[in-house]
Scaffold this motif. Structure first.
Motif, PDB file in Angstrom:
ATOM      1  N   LEU A  11      60.271  33.253  28.754  1.00 15.04           N
ATOM      2  CA  LEU A  11      59.225  32.240  28.818  1.00 15.04           C
ATOM      3  C   LEU A  11      57.897  32.914  29.122  1.00 15.04           C
ATOM      4  O   LEU A  11      57.803  33.726  30.061  1.00 15.04           O
ATOM      5  CB  LEU A  11      59.551  31.221  29.906  1.00 15.04           C
ATOM      6  N   ALA A  40      62.900  28.267  14.460  1.00 11.09           N
ATOM      7  CA  ALA A  40      62.510  27.221  15.396  1.00 11.09           C
ATOM      8  C   ALA A  40      63.422  26.013  15.190  1.00 11.09           C
ATOM      9  O   ALA A  40      64.004  25.848  14.113  1.00 11.09           O
ATOM     10  CB  ALA A  40      61.055  26.849  15.175  1.00 11.09           C
ATOM     11  N   PRO A  87      52.118  28.526  21.254  1.00  9.73           N
ATOM     12  CA  PRO A  87      53.285  27.626  21.367  1.00  9.73           C
ATOM     13  C   PRO A  87      54.109  27.552  20.081  1.00  9.73           C
ATOM     14  O   PRO A  87      55.338  27.443  20.143  1.00  9.73           O
ATOM     15  CB  PRO A  87      52.640  26.282  21.699  1.00  9.73           C
ATOM     16  N   ASP A  89      54.887  29.883  18.256  1.00 10.08           N
ATOM     17  CA  ASP A  89      55.763  31.059  18.136  1.00 10.08           C
ATOM     18  C   ASP A  89      57.117  30.829  18.808  1.00 10.08           C
ATOM     19  O   ASP A  89      58.011  31.679  18.713  1.00 10.08           O
ATOM     20  CB  ASP A  89      55.098  32.285  18.764  1.00 10.08           C
ATOM     21  N   THR A  90      57.258  29.703  19.479  1.00 11.02           N
ATOM     22  CA  THR A  90      58.518  29.379  20.136  1.00 11.02           C
ATOM     23  C   THR A  90      59.643  29.286  19.116  1.00 11.02           C
ATOM     24  O   THR A  90      59.553  28.532  18.141  1.00 11.02           O
ATOM     25  CB  THR A  90      58.403  28.056  20.908  1.00 11.02           C
ATOM     26  N   GLN A 115      65.861  34.013  22.792  1.00  8.79           N
ATOM     27  CA  GLN A 115      64.939  32.872  22.848  1.00  8.79           C
ATOM     28  C   GLN A 115      63.569  33.324  23.341  1.00  8.79           C
ATOM     29  O   GLN A 115      63.463  33.996  24.374  1.00  8.79           O
ATOM     30  CB  GLN A 115      65.483  31.787  23.775  1.00  8.79           C
ATOM     31  N   THR A 117      60.024  31.413  24.328  1.00 12.43           N
ATOM     32  CA  THR A 117      59.401  30.122  24.575  1.00 12.43           C
ATOM     33  C   THR A 117      57.985  30.359  25.068  1.00 12.43           C
ATOM     34  O   THR A 117      57.775  31.072  26.056  1.00 12.43           O
ATOM     35  CB  THR A 117      60.188  29.313  25.608  1.00 12.43           C
ATOM     36  N   VAL A 118      57.017  29.775  24.362  1.00 11.69           N
ATOM     37  CA  VAL A 118      55.614  29.909  24.733  1.00 11.69           C
ATOM     38  C   VAL A 118      55.135  28.539  25.195  1.00 11.69           C
ATOM     39  O   VAL A 118      55.015  27.610  24.396  1.00 11.69           O
ATOM     40  CB  VAL A 118      54.769  30.418  23.559  1.00 11.69           C
ATOM     41  N   SER A 119      54.872  28.440  26.478  1.00 16.33           N
ATOM     42  CA  SER A 119      54.513  27.143  27.044  1.00 16.33           C
ATOM     43  C   SER A 119      53.746  27.339  28.337  1.00 16.33           C
ATOM     44  O   SER A 119      53.998  28.276  29.094  1.00 16.33           O
ATOM     45  CB  SER A 119      55.771  26.322  27.320  1.00 16.33           C
TER      46      SER A 119
END
Length: 120
Positions: A11, A40, A87, A89-90, A115, A117-119
């Protein structure tokens, strides 16, 4: 006979960076092209970048200027340096390596996926 092990996902906040690694082991004579794909939720798997055995690289338009693919042939490892993450790129990121066997047969192997996750 050949296993690929990925690492480095996680993340991260928008604008951050991550570095993915994918190491191959087993019955390997040499490795031709190494690739990174991503998938995705609800979308098809898409090519992110690839690198040939002599170091030529190719990038999808949506990562040009932000991601860098590289390889260490001595370690049978491919890397993906991801900067300025967004985001969108998640996704689950998969590596693929085209392994050349002792009998000169080329077989594609896939990693298990990691995984990203860009957030905020």
């Amino acid at each position: 006979q050949v296993q690929l092990v990925e690492s480095g996902g996680g993340l991260v906040q928008p604008g951050g960076s991550l570095r993915l690694s994918c190491a191959a082991s087993g019955r390997i004579f040499t490795i031709d092209t190494m690739d990174w794909y991503r998938q995705a939720p609800g979308k098809q798997r898409e090519l992110v970048a690839d690198i040939t055995s002599d170091g030529n690289t190719n990038y999808a338009d949506f990562v040009k200027g932000r991601f860098t693919i590289s390889r260490d042939n001595a370690k049978n490892t491919v890397y993906l340096q991801m900067n300025s993450l967004k985001p969108e790129d998640t996704a689950v990121y998969y590596c693929k390596q085209s392994v050349v066997t002792q009998t000169q047969v080329v077989v594609d192997y896939w990693g298990q996926g990691t995984q990203v996750t860009v957030s905020a």
